[in-house]
Design an enzyme around this catalytic site. Structure first.
Site, mmCIF file in Angstrom:
data_model
loop_
_atom_site.group_PDB
_atom_site.id
_atom_site.type_symbol
_atom_site.label_atom_id
_atom_site.label_comp_id
_atom_site.label_asym_id
_atom_site.label_seq_id
_atom_site.Cartn_x
_atom_site.Cartn_y
_atom_site.Cartn_z
ATOM 1 N N SER A 7 -25.622 -10.810 -9.119
ATOM 2 C CA SER A 7 -25.054 -10.030 -10.220
ATOM 3 C C SER A 7 -25.016 -8.553 -9.848
ATOM 4 O O SER A 7 -26.068 -7.942 -9.592
ATOM 5 C CB SER A 7 -25.890 -10.223 -11.489
ATOM 6 N N HIS A 32 -21.160 -12.437 -9.558
ATOM 7 C CA HIS A 32 -21.260 -12.407 -11.014
ATOM 8 C C HIS A 32 -21.048 -10.982 -11.505
ATOM 9 O O HIS A 32 -21.738 -10.049 -11.066
ATOM 10 C CB HIS A 32 -22.634 -12.918 -11.457
ATOM 11 N N ASP A 34 -20.884 -8.683 -14.830
ATOM 12 C CA ASP A 34 -21.198 -8.579 -16.254
ATOM 13 C C ASP A 34 -20.379 -7.470 -16.906
ATOM 14 O O ASP A 34 -20.480 -6.306 -16.516
ATOM 15 C CB ASP A 34 -22.683 -8.282 -16.453
ATOM 16 N N MET A 36 -19.806 -5.524 -20.393
ATOM 17 C CA MET A 36 -20.446 -5.273 -21.687
ATOM 18 C C MET A 36 -19.711 -4.164 -22.434
ATOM 19 O O MET A 36 -19.274 -3.190 -21.816
ATOM 20 C CB MET A 36 -21.909 -4.865 -21.483
ATOM 21 N N HIS A 65 -18.290 -12.348 -16.604
ATOM 22 C CA HIS A 65 -19.072 -12.726 -17.785
ATOM 23 C C HIS A 65 -18.806 -11.695 -18.871
ATOM 24 O O HIS A 65 -19.315 -10.579 -18.818
ATOM 25 C CB HIS A 65 -20.553 -12.776 -17.394
ATOM 26 N N MET A 67 -19.436 -10.116 -22.112
ATOM 27 C CA MET A 67 -20.376 -9.919 -23.222
ATOM 28 C C MET A 67 -19.742 -8.896 -24.157
ATOM 29 O O MET A 67 -20.197 -7.752 -24.274
ATOM 30 C CB MET A 67 -21.732 -9.454 -22.685
ATOM 31 N N MET A 136 -28.080 -18.534 -21.056
ATOM 32 C CA MET A 136 -28.823 -17.296 -20.860
ATOM 33 C C MET A 136 -30.319 -17.573 -20.972
ATOM 34 O O MET A 136 -30.768 -18.215 -21.928
ATOM 35 C CB MET A 136 -28.416 -16.256 -21.897
ATOM 36 N N GLY A 141 -27.722 -8.060 -22.165
ATOM 37 C CA GLY A 141 -27.560 -6.635 -22.385
ATOM 38 C C GLY A 141 -28.084 -5.770 -21.264
ATOM 39 O O GLY A 141 -27.522 -4.722 -20.965
ATOM 40 N N PHE A 142 -29.160 -6.215 -20.624
ATOM 41 C CA PHE A 142 -29.765 -5.407 -19.567
ATOM 42 C C PHE A 142 -30.267 -6.303 -18.442
ATOM 43 O O PHE A 142 -30.694 -7.436 -18.680
ATOM 44 C CB PHE A 142 -30.934 -4.578 -20.111
ATOM 45 N N GLY A 143 -30.232 -5.793 -17.214
ATOM 46 C CA GLY A 143 -30.786 -6.509 -16.088
ATOM 47 C C GLY A 143 -32.294 -6.329 -16.018
ATOM 48 O O GLY A 143 -32.879 -5.481 -16.697
ATOM 49 N N GLY A 144 -32.939 -7.150 -15.185
ATOM 50 C CA GLY A 144 -34.361 -6.991 -14.944
ATOM 51 C C GLY A 144 -35.278 -7.487 -16.034
ATOM 52 O O GLY A 144 -36.467 -7.136 -16.063
ATOM 53 N N ASP A 174 -28.532 -17.600 -16.170
ATOM 54 C CA ASP A 174 -28.529 -16.153 -15.939
ATOM 55 C C ASP A 174 -29.683 -15.506 -16.695
ATOM 56 O O ASP A 174 -29.790 -15.644 -17.912
ATOM 57 C CB ASP A 174 -27.195 -15.577 -16.421
ATOM 58 N N GLY A 175 -30.542 -14.797 -15.946
ATOM 59 C CA GLY A 175 -31.604 -14.035 -16.597
ATOM 60 C C GLY A 175 -32.981 -14.280 -16.014
ATOM 61 O O GLY A 175 -33.479 -15.403 -16.080
ATOM 62 N N GLY A 176 -33.561 -13.266 -15.392
ATOM 63 C CA GLY A 176 -34.921 -13.393 -14.892
ATOM 64 C C GLY A 176 -35.084 -14.344 -13.730
ATOM 65 O O GLY A 176 -36.180 -14.873 -13.501
ATOM 66 N N GLY A 196 -29.918 -10.952 -10.142
ATOM 67 C CA GLY A 196 -29.580 -9.538 -10.041
ATOM 68 C C GLY A 196 -30.623 -8.770 -9.262
ATOM 69 O O GLY A 196 -30.507 -8.538 -8.065
#
Length: 222
Positions: A7, A32, A34, A36, A65, A67, A136, A141-144, A174-176, A196
């Site tokens: 990402s 990927h 994102d 937003m 993606h 959002m 998800m 909304g935010f990476g990390g 997607d996520g973490g 990411g």
């Protein structure tokens, strides 16, 4: 077959082209991206111009993606920019089937994303029209962000259903995603892992892609 989708939300924008090239050389199949709008999620990122600028420098599949609110307004611009796939959020659309058809009419594959608290029931009657479902494992909304393990049973349920119905629809998560969670989501049935910070925040993004793939493939025995 597990696919890795770095990402660019976590990439170094001052040398984005070089970083995209690095992960492609590492064997990443998907990029990927994102998008937003600052309304559906509390962050604002990039638009079609960035996708267009990268398109000529990469053969990876561009996975956009969205959002954003009213995703149907963005389909043509991202198709023209060179996107191969668009995923939009079920939570943003009252006419999901129509949006899916619009995406496909512009030569792209179509996916729907579900936030962690959104149940699978909402895609029951459109699943046969989807190429991918994005689950998800953080609130978007935010990476990390930290992985939400309560989504793992949702991945398992969807995977079983796709197998039972002989569906070709893919599950993206997607996520973490990191070495530990990559193994967990792959075991649960995910096909595409979005990573990411676990890629771009590492000293060697190429090695990071290889390690994530190894962790996922090892648990699935591929």
């Amino acid at each position: 077959m597990i696919q890795i989708a770095p990402s660019i939300l976590s990439a170094d924008f001052s040398r984005l082209g070089d970083q995209v090239q690095l992960v492609e050389e590492a064997g990443a199949e998907v990029l990927h991206i994102d998008i937003m709008d600052g309304h559906f999620v509390p962050n604002l990122t990039f638009g079609p111009a960035l996708v267009k600028s990268l398109r000529g420098h990469s053969k990876m599949r561009f996975d956009v993606h969205l959002m954003v609110e009213e995703p149907e307004k963005f389909i043509v611009d991202f198709a023209d920019a060179g996107a191969n796939h668009i995923t939009f959020h079920l939570e943003t659309s009252r006419h999901a089937h129509r949006v899916i058809q619009q995406i496909k009419e512009h030569g792209m594959t179509a996916g729907i994303a579900l936030n962690p608290a959104t149940p699978l029931d909402g895609i029951k009657y459109i699943l046969q029209d989807l190429d991918m479902v994005l689950l998800m494992t953080v609130n978007p909304g935010f990476g990390g962000q930290k992985f939400i393990p309560n989504v793992l049973p949702k991945i398992q349920v969807l995977h079983r259903h796709l197998e039972q119905t002989h569906s070709s629809c893919l599950i993206e998560v997607d996520g973490g995603i990191n070495l530990e969670t990559a193994a967990a989501v792959a075991k649960a049935g995910a096909h595409i892992l979005v990573a990411g910070a676990a890629v771009f925040a590492q000293a060697d993004p190429k090695l990071a892609v290889a390690k994530i793939r190894h962790a996922a493939v090892l648990i699935k025995g591929e």
